[in-house]
Write a protein that holds these residues in place. Structure first.
Motif, PDB file in Angstrom:
ATOM      1  N   LYS A 118       0.825  -1.206   0.000  1.00 56.85           N
ATOM      2  CA  LYS A 118       0.000   0.000   0.000  1.00 56.85           C
ATOM      3  C   LYS A 118       0.864   1.262   0.000  1.00 56.85           C
ATOM      4  O   LYS A 118       2.042   1.228   0.365  1.00 56.85           O
ATOM      5  CB  LYS A 118      -0.919   0.027   1.228  1.00 56.85           C
ATOM      6  CG  LYS A 118      -1.920  -1.111   1.305  1.00 56.85           C
ATOM      7  CD  LYS A 118      -2.910  -0.906   2.432  1.00 56.85           C
ATOM      8  CE  LYS A 118      -2.235  -0.667   3.768  1.00 56.85           C
ATOM      9  NZ  LYS A 118      -3.203  -0.507   4.853  1.00 56.85           N
ATOM     10  N   SER A 204     -10.402   7.302   0.450  1.00 53.99           N
ATOM     11  CA  SER A 204     -10.274   7.897  -0.878  1.00 53.99           C
ATOM     12  C   SER A 204      -9.714   9.312  -0.761  1.00 53.99           C
ATOM     13  O   SER A 204      -9.707   9.897   0.324  1.00 53.99           O
ATOM     14  CB  SER A 204     -11.647   7.937  -1.571  1.00 53.99           C
ATOM     15  OG  SER A 204     -12.150   6.635  -1.784  1.00 53.99           O
ATOM     16  N   GLU A 213      -9.825  10.537  -6.221  1.00 56.03           N
ATOM     17  CA  GLU A 213      -9.204   9.214  -6.374  1.00 56.03           C
ATOM     18  C   GLU A 213      -9.863   8.251  -5.409  1.00 56.03           C
ATOM     19  O   GLU A 213      -9.883   8.483  -4.200  1.00 56.03           O
ATOM     20  CB  GLU A 213      -7.705   9.315  -6.079  1.00 56.03           C
ATOM     21  CG  GLU A 213      -6.924   8.066  -6.387  1.00 56.03           C
ATOM     22  CD  GLU A 213      -5.430   8.261  -6.158  1.00 56.03           C
ATOM     23  OE1 GLU A 213      -4.781   7.295  -5.714  1.00 56.03           O
ATOM     24  OE2 GLU A 213      -4.928   9.383  -6.416  1.00 56.03           O
ATOM     25  N   HIS A 214     -10.454   7.188  -5.938  1.00 58.69           N
ATOM     26  CA  HIS A 214     -11.167   6.235  -5.087  1.00 58.69           C
ATOM     27  C   HIS A 214     -10.232   5.135  -4.584  1.00 58.69           C
ATOM     28  O   HIS A 214      -9.423   4.595  -5.340  1.00 58.69           O
ATOM     29  CB  HIS A 214     -12.322   5.587  -5.845  1.00 58.69           C
ATOM     30  CG  HIS A 214     -13.053   4.557  -5.028  1.00 58.69           C
ATOM     31  ND1 HIS A 214     -13.920   4.890  -4.003  1.00 58.69           N
ATOM     32  CD2 HIS A 214     -13.017   3.195  -5.068  1.00 58.69           C
ATOM     33  CE1 HIS A 214     -14.404   3.797  -3.459  1.00 58.69           C
ATOM     34  NE2 HIS A 214     -13.871   2.755  -4.081  1.00 58.69           N
ATOM     35  N   HIS A 215     -10.344   4.852  -3.287  1.00 56.26           N
ATOM     36  CA  HIS A 215      -9.647   3.718  -2.689  1.00 56.26           C
ATOM     37  C   HIS A 215     -10.664   2.898  -1.909  1.00 56.26           C
ATOM     38  O   HIS A 215     -11.625   3.450  -1.364  1.00 56.26           O
ATOM     39  CB  HIS A 215      -8.532   4.186  -1.749  1.00 56.26           C
ATOM     40  CG  HIS A 215      -7.388   4.847  -2.449  1.00 56.26           C
ATOM     41  ND1 HIS A 215      -6.364   4.137  -3.031  1.00 56.26           N
ATOM     42  CD2 HIS A 215      -7.115   6.154  -2.671  1.00 56.26           C
ATOM     43  CE1 HIS A 215      -5.501   4.978  -3.585  1.00 56.26           C
ATOM     44  NE2 HIS A 215      -5.932   6.207  -3.379  1.00 56.26           N
ATOM     45  N   SER A 216     -10.469   1.607  -1.864  1.00 55.49           N
ATOM     46  CA  SER A 216     -11.401   0.740  -1.144  1.00 55.49           C
ATOM     47  C   SER A 216     -11.432   1.112   0.334  1.00 55.49           C
ATOM     48  O   SER A 216     -10.406   1.452   0.931  1.00 55.49           O
ATOM     49  CB  SER A 216     -10.992  -0.728  -1.299  1.00 55.49           C
ATOM     50  OG  SER A 216     -11.029  -1.115  -2.658  1.00 55.49           O
TER      51      SER A 216
END
Length: 226
Positions: A118, A204, A213-216
Motif C-alpha cells: 500500500k 479515498s 481518487e477512489h480507494h477501497s
C-alpha cells in the motif's frame, strides 16, 4: 421502545417527547476498557436501561468491544458478551508474542505482505492484524457494513472516536477540539470542522469536497488497530 422502557423504570407513563437522549461513553485502555464496556452493556440490559440508550461512543479498547457487538444485527437482545470475554482468557499481548504469531499464522503473514504494497504502510497494519486475532474476531468487512445493525433503531447508534496524532503530539494543553476524529457506519470526519465523508469513501482522496481518487474502504481490522 425507549419510552416504554423508561416508563417501566420510573413506574409511570412516558411520552416519546419526554425521552431524553442518552449516550454511553466508553473509555480507552485496551483489554481493560473492552471488558469494562461489555460489562456495562450487561448491566444496562439487566436493569432495562439499554433500551433507553440512543448512542454508544468509544475510543481505543472500548471500540474493540463495539465493533464486535455490531457484527450481530440483534446484539442488544442477545448479548454475546460471555462468548467475547472467554476468548480473551489466557491471551498474551507481548511484542515478542505478536511477532511469533504473525509468522506462525499464515493468513496474518499474507495480510502483512498485502499491506506492505500500500501507499501508506505502518505499524498500525501489524497491530491491526494481531489485535483483531487476539481479541477473537478477525472482521475483514468494512465499517459501512454495520449500517444494518444501526438502521433499525433496535440497537443504540455507534460512534467510534480516534485521536489525531499530529494534534495530540503538538503538546497544546488543553487539547483542542480538532484532536477528535469520528467514525460511524454512515460517515466519518472531524466534528469540530463539520467535515465528513461517507464511510464507504473513507480512504479515498478528496480535493475541495470532490472525490478525485477512489480507494477501497479499509476493513474493521485496520480500524481496530488505529
Amino acid at each position: 421502545m425507549a419510552a416504554e422502557a423508561l416508563g417501566q423504570l420510573l413506574g409511570k407513563n412516558v411520552s416519546k417527547n419526554e425521552v431524553p437522549v442518552v449516550a454511553v461513553l466508553g473509555s480507552g485502555g485496551g483489554i481493560r476498557a473492552m471488558l469494562s464496556l461489555l460489562g456495562s452493556m450487561e448491566g444496562l440490559q439487566e436493569t432495562g436501561l439499554l433500551n433507553c440508550v440512543t448512542y454508544i461512543c468509544g475510543v481505543s479498547g472500548s471500540t474493540w468491544a463495539m465493533s464486535q457487538l455490531y457484527e450481530n444485527v440483534d446484539w442488544s437482545t442477545k448479548l454475546p458478551t460471555k462468548d467475547i470475554s472467554e476468548k480473551l482468557v489466557g491471551e498474551e499481548f507481548s511484542w515478542e508474542y505478536v511477532k511469533e504469531l504473525i509468522f506462525e499464522k499464515g493468513h496474518l503473514w499474507e495480510r502483512m505482505v498485502k499491506a506492505a504494497s500500500k501507499e501508506v504502510y505502518s505499524l498500525t497494519d501489524i497491530w491491526a492484524a494481531t489485535v483483531s486475532y487476539l481479541i477473537g474476531t478477525e472482521n475483514t468487512s468494512p465499517l459501512s457494513k454495520h449500517q444494518e445493525s444501526a438502521n433499525s433503531g433496535q440497537n443504540p447508534y455507534p460512534v467510534y472516536a480516534a485521536i489525531d496524532k499530529d494534534t495530540f503530539d503538538s503538546g497544546e494543553e488543553p487539547h483542542p477540539p480538532e484532536i477528535w476524529f469520528e467514525f460511524t457506519p454512515h460517515e466519518c470526519g472531524f466534528p469540530c470542522y463539520g467535515i465528513f465523508v461517507e464511510t464507504s469513501d473513507f480512504g479515498s482522496k478528496f480535493e475541495n469536497g470532490v472525490k478525485k481518487e477512489h480507494h477501497s474502504e479499509p476493513d474493521v481490522c485496520l480500524l481496530q488497530g488505529k
